[in-house]
Design a protein around this motif. Structure first.
Motif, PDB file in Angstrom:
ATOM      1  N   SER A 168      -0.816  12.788   5.943  1.00  0.00           N
ATOM      2  CA  SER A 168      -1.894  12.467   6.874  1.00  0.00           C
ATOM      3  C   SER A 168      -1.460  11.568   8.031  1.00  0.00           C
ATOM      4  O   SER A 168      -2.155  11.489   9.043  1.00  0.00           O
ATOM      5  N   LEU A 169      -0.342  10.897   7.913  1.00  0.00           N
ATOM      6  CA  LEU A 169       0.070   9.915   8.909  1.00  0.00           C
ATOM      7  C   LEU A 169       0.308  10.501  10.302  1.00  0.00           C
ATOM      8  O   LEU A 169      -0.113   9.895  11.292  1.00  0.00           O
ATOM      9  N   ARG A 191     -15.601   9.769  -2.943  1.00  0.00           N
ATOM     10  CA  ARG A 191     -15.800   9.293  -1.571  1.00  0.00           C
ATOM     11  C   ARG A 191     -14.448   9.280  -0.852  1.00  0.00           C
ATOM     12  O   ARG A 191     -13.456   8.786  -1.381  1.00  0.00           O
ATOM     13  N   VAL A 192     -14.430   9.821   0.340  1.00  0.00           N
ATOM     14  CA  VAL A 192     -13.197   9.878   1.120  1.00  0.00           C
ATOM     15  C   VAL A 192     -13.345   8.958   2.332  1.00  0.00           C
ATOM     16  O   VAL A 192     -14.259   9.117   3.131  1.00  0.00           O
ATOM     17  N   LEU A 235       0.876  -1.162   0.000  1.00  0.00           N
ATOM     18  CA  LEU A 235       0.000   0.000   0.000  1.00  0.00           C
ATOM     19  C   LEU A 235       0.913   1.212   0.000  1.00  0.00           C
ATOM     20  O   LEU A 235       1.812   1.306   0.838  1.00  0.00           O
ATOM     21  N   THR A 236       0.722   2.100  -0.940  1.00  0.00           N
ATOM     22  CA  THR A 236       1.528   3.312  -1.012  1.00  0.00           C
ATOM     23  C   THR A 236       0.633   4.504  -0.723  1.00  0.00           C
ATOM     24  O   THR A 236      -0.466   4.605  -1.273  1.00  0.00           O
ATOM     25  N   ILE A 279      -4.846   7.204   7.386  1.00  0.00           N
ATOM     26  CA  ILE A 279      -4.562   7.137   5.955  1.00  0.00           C
ATOM     27  C   ILE A 279      -5.849   7.533   5.261  1.00  0.00           C
ATOM     28  O   ILE A 279      -6.934   7.099   5.650  1.00  0.00           O
ATOM     29  N   GLU A 280      -5.737   8.357   4.239  1.00  0.00           N
ATOM     30  CA  GLU A 280      -6.921   8.808   3.518  1.00  0.00           C
ATOM     31  C   GLU A 280      -6.941   8.180   2.138  1.00  0.00           C
ATOM     32  O   GLU A 280      -5.941   8.197   1.425  1.00  0.00           O
ATOM     33  N   LYS A 281      -8.089   7.604   1.770  1.00  0.00           N
ATOM     34  CA  LYS A 281      -8.270   7.009   0.452  1.00  0.00           C
ATOM     35  C   LYS A 281      -9.445   7.702  -0.222  1.00  0.00           C
ATOM     36  O   LYS A 281     -10.536   7.762   0.329  1.00  0.00           O
TER      37      LYS A 281
END
Length: 112
Positions: A86-87, A99-100, A80-81, A92-94
């Motif tokens: 945000s860390l 959609r967040v 996962l990159t 972790i934001e996707k």
């Protein structure tokens, strides 16, 4: 929700204080290569059981502001990159089709 410690390859890893900044996180990862793990809660609904995944956290100056997480628990050898910004905030934001999703994350450091 997160364990205070876990064992991987006969070595103990202990929950750390969350890094305060991106620079602090970079320094931690560069001075402790292969010693920093992260546990990510991949549950999308807070009412369900936590779905914890353990990753080896990898960073190199050539990565710029990205970090690679190497899965050692649920889907071994997948990666996962994500971006570092945000860390230190603890997630972790996707973003996917507007959609967040934010997934909480904690860091662990090894000890003999």
């Amino acid at each position: 929700m997160y364990p205070k410690q876990f064992t991987h390859n006969n070595k103990n890893y202990y929950l750390m204080e969350q890094p305060n900044s991106v620079e602090e996180l970079k320094d931690l990862l560069l001075t402790n290569p292969y010693e920093i793990y992260a546990i990510l809660n991949e549950s999308t609904d807070q009412s369900e059981e936590p779905m914890l995944t353990t990753f080896l956290a990898l960073y190199n100056l050539d990565f710029k502001d990205k970090i690679i997480f190497f899965d050692v628990s649920r889907q071994p050898q997948s990666t996962l990159t994500t971006e570092l910004w945000s860390l230190p905030k603890g997630f972790i934001e996707k973003i996917d089709v507007g959609r967040v999703d934010r997934y909480p994350i904690k860091f662990y450091k090894g000890s003999n």
